[in-house]
Design an enzyme around this catalytic site. Sequence first.
Site, short mmCIF file in Angstrom:
data_model
loop_
_atom_site.label_atom_id
_atom_site.label_comp_id
_atom_site.label_asym_id
_atom_site.label_seq_id
_atom_site.Cartn_x
_atom_site.Cartn_y
_atom_site.Cartn_z
N ALA A 1 74.15 49.41 57.01
CA ALA A 1 75.41 50.07 57.34
C ALA A 1 75.67 51.25 56.41
O ALA A 1 75.99 52.36 56.86
CB ALA A 1 76.55 49.07 57.27
N ASP A 2 75.56 51.03 55.11
CA ASP A 2 75.81 52.12 54.16
C ASP A 2 74.82 53.26 54.34
O ASP A 2 75.18 54.44 54.26
CB ASP A 2 75.73 51.58 52.73
CG ASP A 2 76.93 50.73 52.35
OD1 ASP A 2 78.05 51.10 52.72
OD2 ASP A 2 76.74 49.70 51.71
#
Length: 404
Positions: free
Chosen positions: A168-169
């Site tokens: 996600a990051d």
Amino acid sequence: MSGPLHNLRIIELGHVIAGPLSAALLSDFGADVIKVEAPNRTDMMRDLGPKAKDGVGVWWKTLGRNKQTLGLDWKSDEGRGILRKLVEGADVLVENFRPGVLERAAIGPEILHGWNPDLVILRVSGYGQDGPMRDVPAFGRAAEAMSGLAHLTGFTDGPPMHPGFPAADSTTGLMGALGIMIALLAREQGTARGQVVDLAVFEALLRLMDYPVPALTGADHSPRRNGLRQPMDFAPGGMFRTSDGVWLTVSAGSAETAQRLLRAVGGDALADDPRFATLAEMSHHMTVVFDAINDFVTQHTLAEVETEFARHDAVASRVLSVEDITTNAQIRHRGDIVSVEGEPTKVIGPVPHLSATPGALRWLGRAPGADTRSILCELGFDDKQITALYEAGIIGLDGTRNTP
């Protein structure tokens, strides 16, 4: 080696991965990034994870690549004044605090655009700057859960799973860099001056996942995690282990490549079976296909599988470990793992490869405040003023983590 973005100045107030990665990706192509850290509280990525032999965190070495570091308490009145000088000469500001942090410090978008109307502001947060979940704290794993990625990863009868990297990051960093460039293009075209790029961490994965939503809303099909096979099983493939213990991923993306794959593992009898004439028909019998591939791969060595697949122009790719990646001939040929002179730590090089204006690794992550003096001198501060600011705890200098 100045790079195509050498006229672009980015002020990074971000921390951890998502925001800083956006700036790092652009720094690879020449953007002048000034990373701002509080003198008494630096980015946690400096200390998170394993350390290199010089004591510096390896994660910081790559996230801090090509960036100048400025130690500055931008929440103080004097620090805010320095930040204003930086913003007035900048093109982009990156931040990934919780919504409201900048506003409470009196440097929200309205203030920033008052200082510089052309400033592009990337705002990364867990769930976005508005909506019912605006103030809910979030990390990357929460975003992976919300995007549907975790739900589709793992075995059918097992729990949802996270991937083996901060998906996600990392994808948010990539999408953030894209958002910045789109906003800069709009500015250049006169469509908009400075604007805010509002990016929630779950949204980048949600966009890249993409197909489950139209599958459900358009075809009334809800994908489910499927272990070593694709969640929707629309084409043959999966993960298999050879008789000598090597993991391979096997895949085919069209009817033609599927036929070549079936011929490689089962000969003409399997490839010409009417059940597998099209991918649509094949999807109804994917368990048979999976079992046939599994039987073939598990009964043959890696060399035997590669030979047979090559003969039929079918695709089977060995699953590489990190050790394999660092010695792989293709990766080495592409120049995808690089470092700088005198630095044993290697990192992934700039991607994508540009024919005329390629990216470059200029340096790895620097010490806290390593560039504070030179940046302040550029802004017009003299040595006496810089010393006073340091002694008051407003700035950090030359690798120090001071407190007032």
